[in-house]
Design a protein around this motif. Structure first.
Motif, PDB file in Angstrom:
ATOM      1  N   PRO A   1      -3.218   0.683  -8.616  1.00 31.23           N
ATOM      2  CA  PRO A   1      -3.711   1.890  -7.934  1.00 31.23           C
ATOM      3  C   PRO A   1      -3.961   1.640  -6.460  1.00 31.23           C
ATOM      4  CG  PRO A   1      -5.461   0.893  -9.226  1.00 31.23           C
ATOM      5  CD  PRO A   1      -4.201   0.140  -9.573  1.00 31.23           C
ATOM      6  N   VAL A   2      -3.875   2.726  -5.661  1.00 35.05           N
ATOM      7  CA  VAL A   2      -4.073   2.605  -4.225  1.00 35.05           C
ATOM      8  C   VAL A   2      -5.565   2.633  -3.897  1.00 35.05           C
ATOM      9  CG1 VAL A   2      -3.902   5.097  -3.864  1.00 35.05           C
ATOM     10  CG2 VAL A   2      -3.412   3.536  -1.972  1.00 35.05           C
ATOM     11  N   GLU A   3      -5.946   1.815  -2.943  1.00 31.48           N
ATOM     12  CA  GLU A   3      -7.294   1.886  -2.408  1.00 31.48           C
ATOM     13  C   GLU A   3      -7.239   2.742  -1.144  1.00 31.48           C
ATOM     14  OE1 GLU A   3     -10.659  -1.020  -0.358  1.00 31.48           O
ATOM     15  OE2 GLU A   3      -8.950  -1.900  -1.433  1.00 31.48           O
ATOM     16  N   LYS A   4      -7.793   3.932  -1.239  1.00 31.77           N
ATOM     17  CA  LYS A   4      -7.677   4.887  -0.151  1.00 31.77           C
ATOM     18  C   LYS A   4      -8.443   4.402   1.070  1.00 31.77           C
ATOM     19  CE  LYS A   4      -6.866   8.957  -3.027  1.00 31.77           C
ATOM     20  NZ  LYS A   4      -7.311  10.333  -3.364  1.00 31.77           N
ATOM     21  N   LYS A   5      -7.740   4.391   2.202  1.00 28.31           N
ATOM     22  CA  LYS A   5      -8.334   3.979   3.458  1.00 28.31           C
ATOM     23  C   LYS A   5      -8.176   5.105   4.479  1.00 28.31           C
ATOM     24  CE  LYS A   5      -7.126  -0.900   2.740  1.00 28.31           C
ATOM     25  NZ  LYS A   5      -6.358  -2.054   3.292  1.00 28.31           N
ATOM     26  N   LYS A   6      -9.252   5.412   5.131  1.00 27.39           N
ATOM     27  CA  LYS A   6      -9.204   6.431   6.163  1.00 27.39           C
ATOM     28  C   LYS A   6      -8.745   5.806   7.467  1.00 27.39           C
ATOM     29  CE  LYS A   6     -11.927  10.070   8.383  1.00 27.39           C
ATOM     30  NZ  LYS A   6     -13.254  10.721   8.487  1.00 27.39           N
TER      31      LYS A   6
ATOM     32  N   GLU B   1       0.813  -1.213   0.000  1.00 28.13           N
ATOM     33  CA  GLU B   1       0.000   0.000   0.000  1.00 28.13           C
ATOM     34  C   GLU B   1       0.850   1.268   0.000  1.00 28.13           C
ATOM     35  OE1 GLU B   1      -3.475   2.162   2.717  1.00 28.13           O
ATOM     36  OE2 GLU B   1      -2.100   0.686   3.583  1.00 28.13           O
TER      37      GLU B   1
ATOM     38  N   ARG C   1      -3.143   8.589   6.916  1.00 32.50           N
ATOM     39  CA  ARG C   1      -2.315   7.424   6.605  1.00 32.50           C
ATOM     40  C   ARG C   1      -0.825   7.728   6.719  1.00 32.50           C
ATOM     41  NH1 ARG C   1       0.924   4.436   6.179  1.00 32.50           N
ATOM     42  NH2 ARG C   1       1.162   2.520   4.951  1.00 32.50           N
TER      43      ARG C   1
END
Length: 365
Positions: free
Chosen positions: A207-212, A69, A253
């Motif tokens: 691509p990055v999977e955006k995680k809060k 990630e 992050r």
């Protein structure tokens, strides 16, 4: 001490190499010739700035494509190793040979490359009180070294061969492990070639999977130690101990902010206090001053994979003996082992004047 620092750095980057899947491995090599000038950051090294140093920078890089990630979060940087040969073109300073672990970060459609490397260098002609007393920059053969490169970088122009040019800054210091240690900084213009060992084959980025990320305030306890010497040559190397407690709050992050306190047990100050009391009566030092100090600090932590980069700015609230002023700063890295335990390697200084390399261990609750 600096050798242990290099082992930690090389192991960390080696882990980055080993954690990639077979489908996403791609390597490049680069070679850069550089010439520049030693910057006058301290008037005590004026006599050492007599010519323009030059040398060669070699790089071995492994590209990332998002298998982890953090790679996508930082625009798919490279991890790698560098070797630097630098001829200081000054007989007093000799030459330096350095080995580094580095990251390459990319901007502006990957045409601008920023490289940061940390490692250890070997100097061929360090200070000697009889044979080389004029070299007050390097007090030891082995030096901690940091270098930065900001390059226009264009890969695979013709059959895997590319081009790069830009500016480099190379720093050498032993971080006051032993005096003298005024250090040097070289600002240089570099130009070179880069070659894709896979012949320019393309690999798709993941691509990055955006995680809060949200966390409550976390509390840290850290212990740091090492050895250092005062600026008085041959005054002796002594261990130091630092106990730190601080709180941190994640902002997302990548980042967290910190606030806390340090308690310093700096044994080298005992001898310096005694020396000033006896030899320098004009300093108004009685000899009974406490060698301990207490500081408060604010800081920032930048998370990269299991590593993070820390920067802290502190102020001594308990300061019985004047040494380099009340303001101090700390720069370095942490390596997490699980969710709570971490090791750290940091440089504590007062502005540009290094006080110590700190090896630490801590817990984040």
């Amino acid at each position: 001490m600096n050798i242990r620092a290099l082992i930690v750095l090389l192991f960390t980057v080696g882990c980055c190499f080993s954690q990639q899947s077979e489908m996403s491995k791609k390597y490049t090599i680069d070679i850069n010739q550089f010439n520049g000038s030693i910057l006058l950051h301290n008037p005590d090294i004026t006599h050492l700035i007599t010519a323009h140093p030059g040398g060669v920078i070699l790089g071995y890089n492994r590209k990332t494509y998002g298998a982890k990630e953090w790679e996508a979060l930082y625009n798919y940087p490279d991890v790698g190793y560098s070797f630097i040969y630098q001829n200081m073109n000054n007989g007093t300073l000799g030459s330096n040979y350095g080995l580094y672990a580095h990251y390459n970060f990319y901007f502006f459609k990957r045409n601008l490359q920023f490289r940061i490397g940390q490692g250890i260098a070997y100097n061929t002609n360090p200070y000697d009180k009889v044979t080389n007393f004029r070299n007050n920059a390097y007090g030891t053969k082995f030096l901690s070294s940091t270098f930065l490169m900001l390059n226009y970088h264009k890969e695979n122009i013709f059959k895997g061969l590319g081009f790069k040019t830009g500016l480099s800054v190379i720093h050498y210091s032993n971080a006051n492990v032993k005096s003298p240690n005024t250090s040097t900084n070289t600002l240089a213009l570099n130009v070179g070639l880069v070659y894709d060992l896979d012949g320019g084959k393309e690999i798709a980025y993941i691509p990055v999977e955006k995680k809060k990320i949200t966390e409550p305030i976390r509390y840290n306890i850290a212990f740091r130690t090492g050895i250092n010497e005062s600026d008085v040559v041959n005054s002796g190397q002594f261990p130091f101990y630092i106990i730190s407690g601080y709180a941190d709050k994640r902002l997302g992050r990548k980042s967290a902010v910190q606030i806390g306190t340090d308690v310093f047990f700096s044994n080298f100050l005992k001898g310096l206090i005694d020396l000033q009391a006896v030899a320098f009566p004009e300093s108004n030092v009685s000899g009974d001053e406490d060698f301990k100090r207490v500081g408060v600090f604010i800081g920032h932590e930048l998370f990269i994979s299991k590593m993070s980069l820390i920067s802290q700015l502190g102020y001594y609230v308990y300061y019985p003996f004047d040494f380099e002023g009340r303001v101090y700063n700390r720069l370095g890295m942490k390596r997490y082992f699980g969710d709570k335990i971490y090791g750290s390697l940091t440089l504590k200084s007062h502005g540009a004047a290094a006080e110590a390399v700190e090896f630490g261990i801590g817990i984040r609750l």
